[in-house]
Write a protein that holds these residues in place. Sequence first.
Motif, short mmCIF file in Angstrom:
data_model
loop_
_atom_site.label_atom_id
_atom_site.label_comp_id
_atom_site.label_asym_id
_atom_site.label_seq_id
_atom_site.Cartn_x
_atom_site.Cartn_y
_atom_site.Cartn_z
N SER A 1 9.05 38.61 -5.48
CA SER A 1 7.68 37.48 -5.77
C SER A 1 8.04 36.42 -6.37
CB SER A 1 6.76 38.42 -6.74
OG SER A 1 5.90 37.58 -7.10
N PRO A 2 7.56 35.17 -5.81
CA PRO A 2 8.02 34.11 -6.56
C PRO A 2 7.50 33.57 -7.84
CG PRO A 2 7.33 33.56 -4.22
CD PRO A 2 6.95 34.94 -4.78
N GLU A 3 6.42 34.38 -8.03
CA GLU A 3 5.75 34.33 -9.48
C GLU A 3 6.81 34.83 -10.33
OE1 GLU A 3 1.94 36.06 -8.87
OE2 GLU A 3 0.91 34.04 -8.84
N PHE A 4 7.31 36.16 -10.23
CA PHE A 4 8.04 37.09 -10.96
C PHE A 4 9.37 36.31 -11.04
CE2 PHE A 4 11.43 40.19 -11.52
CZ PHE A 4 10.95 40.73 -12.76
N LEU A 5 9.90 35.67 -10.16
CA LEU A 5 11.29 34.99 -10.16
C LEU A 5 11.18 33.83 -11.17
CD1 LEU A 5 12.63 35.34 -6.79
CD2 LEU A 5 13.20 36.71 -8.65
N ALA A 6 9.91 32.99 -11.04
CA ALA A 6 9.73 31.90 -11.82
C ALA A 6 9.44 32.26 -13.32
CB ALA A 6 8.43 31.09 -11.33
N SER A 7 8.88 33.48 -13.60
CA SER A 7 8.67 33.80 -14.97
C SER A 7 9.98 34.11 -15.46
CB SER A 7 7.68 34.99 -14.91
OG SER A 7 8.21 36.02 -14.42
N VAL A 8 10.88 34.83 -14.89
CA VAL A 8 12.19 35.20 -15.31
C VAL A 8 12.92 34.01 -15.57
CG1 VAL A 8 14.43 36.30 -14.80
CG2 VAL A 8 12.16 37.44 -14.13
N GLN B 1 10.72 40.13 -23.90
CA GLN B 1 9.37 40.52 -24.20
C GLN B 1 8.45 39.57 -24.67
OE1 GLN B 1 10.22 44.27 -26.62
NE2 GLN B 1 11.12 45.11 -25.00
N VAL B 2 8.62 38.39 -24.68
CA VAL B 2 7.58 37.38 -25.32
C VAL B 2 6.35 37.49 -24.57
CG1 VAL B 2 8.56 35.34 -23.61
CG2 VAL B 2 7.35 34.91 -25.67
N SER C 1 -1.12 24.03 -19.32
CA SER C 1 0.35 23.85 -18.74
C SER C 1 1.00 25.45 -18.71
CB SER C 1 1.25 23.39 -19.91
OG SER C 1 0.90 21.99 -19.85
N LEU C 2 0.24 26.51 -19.08
CA LEU C 2 0.48 28.09 -19.11
C LEU C 2 -0.23 28.45 -18.23
CD1 LEU C 2 1.07 28.38 -22.90
CD2 LEU C 2 2.81 28.25 -21.34
N SER C 3 0.56 29.20 -17.20
CA SER C 3 -0.26 30.09 -16.28
C SER C 3 -0.59 31.38 -16.94
CB SER C 3 0.46 29.92 -15.07
OG SER C 3 1.73 30.60 -15.18
N THR C 4 -1.20 32.12 -16.08
CA THR C 4 -1.14 33.86 -16.27
C THR C 4 0.04 34.49 -16.12
OG1 THR C 4 -2.01 34.24 -14.13
CG2 THR C 4 -3.56 33.70 -15.95
N THR C 5 1.19 33.83 -15.43
CA THR C 5 2.29 34.50 -15.19
C THR C 5 3.38 33.81 -15.70
OG1 THR C 5 2.63 33.11 -13.06
CG2 THR C 5 1.30 35.30 -12.87
N TRP C 6 3.21 33.05 -16.84
CA TRP C 6 4.36 32.24 -17.52
C TRP C 6 5.45 33.31 -17.80
CZ3 TRP C 6 7.14 31.57 -21.71
CH2 TRP C 6 7.86 30.25 -21.98
N SER C 7 5.34 34.25 -18.29
CA SER C 7 6.29 35.38 -18.72
C SER C 7 6.19 36.69 -17.89
CB SER C 7 6.52 35.47 -20.08
OG SER C 7 5.17 36.49 -20.57
N THR D 1 6.99 46.44 -11.86
CA THR D 1 7.68 45.21 -12.62
C THR D 1 7.83 45.58 -14.04
OG1 THR D 1 6.10 43.83 -11.64
CG2 THR D 1 6.92 42.89 -13.18
N SER D 2 7.14 46.54 -14.70
CA SER D 2 7.49 46.95 -16.28
C SER D 2 8.81 47.62 -16.10
CB SER D 2 6.38 48.06 -16.55
OG SER D 2 5.11 47.20 -16.91
N VAL D 3 9.02 48.80 -15.03
CA VAL D 3 10.22 49.31 -14.88
C VAL D 3 11.32 48.34 -14.82
CG1 VAL D 3 11.45 51.14 -13.65
CG2 VAL D 3 8.99 51.48 -14.35
N ILE D 4 11.27 47.30 -14.03
CA ILE D 4 12.26 46.33 -13.81
C ILE D 4 12.49 45.62 -15.00
CG2 ILE D 4 12.80 44.06 -12.60
CD1 ILE D 4 11.22 45.36 -10.14
N ILE D 5 11.63 45.40 -15.61
CA ILE D 5 11.93 44.62 -17.03
C ILE D 5 12.34 45.51 -17.97
CG2 ILE D 5 10.65 43.47 -19.22
CD1 ILE D 5 8.47 42.70 -17.09
N ALA D 6 12.16 46.69 -18.17
CA ALA D 6 12.84 47.76 -18.96
C ALA D 6 14.33 47.94 -18.65
CB ALA D 6 11.98 49.00 -19.19
#
Length: 309
Positions: free
Chosen positions: A76-83, A240-241, A254-260, A281-286
């Motif tokens: 997902s481009p949104e997930f990669l951008a947030s990372v 975890q911000v 300037s802040l989207s709903t997928t910023w982090s 996504t939660s499992v990936i973050i963990a």
Amino acid sequence: MTATAASARPRRRRNLTPWGMLAPGIVLFTLFMAAPIVYTVFLSFQKEVVKGLGLGSGARSRQFAGLENYVASLTSPEFLASVGRVLVYGLILVPTMLGLALLFALLLDARRTGAKGFSRVSIFLPYAVPAVISSLLWGFLYLPAVSPFYWIFEQFGWDVPSLLSPGLVIFAIANIGLWGGVGFNMIVMYTSLKAVPQEIYEAARIDGASEVQIAWRIKVPIIMPALIMTALFSMIATLQVFAEPTTLRPLTNSLSTTWSPLMLVYRDAFTRDDIYSAAATSVIIAAATFALSFLFLRVVQRRAFGQED
């Protein structure tokens, strides 16, 4: 009843007593930690299949999705951008926060520093303020229309850009984390410094070492385990911000709903009602947090725990 059986009963009671004392903690951990984790992993391998218009009792069903949710999240481009944003945020926040915490700890541990009690409380106090409250306070200080700082800038004729602008908002969020995190890390480092025998410092002074040399060559190496621990905790907190950007988001575009990444999880779970993608996504973050922590400790463990060998 034989003497052997009579002596075995008190022994069994002694063996069961520790488990009885641990039982409340084990039950709470199982109900509120282990069970939600297992259920989240289970949901991450599921998906919802809709038949027709999705109306009726049998129109929606849950099916096994395999790795589909994980592939969708990782691509997902949104997930990669947030990372990417969180990594930049961590590069700004963590070194600055640990550097200031170490500086304050060394200054408080110096012989000539006065008002140590007041200084400790003043530096630590922002940590006691909840992240949402501190984000609201700083958010209004960032707004040019209500901030006293921008009013002062206008009086001097200075054209200062808004910290909530797209190019500076990451520094605004990092400042909130810095304000709240320096005090905790400082206390950890300062406590480690107070545990060092004073005879070591006196011997160094007799040998002609200055206070700066004592701090850099003796104090910092001795408290290296505390530095590594605070670095590890800071890295985990950075990944975890959530509270800071979520609280500031209504104040700026300037802040989207997928910023982090966690904001992305929140949006998928509670706005789009896609709990399966959010679970993946939660499992990936963990898993990423665990992997990063493990690799970090593997790299520095000899330096951190060499004194215990």
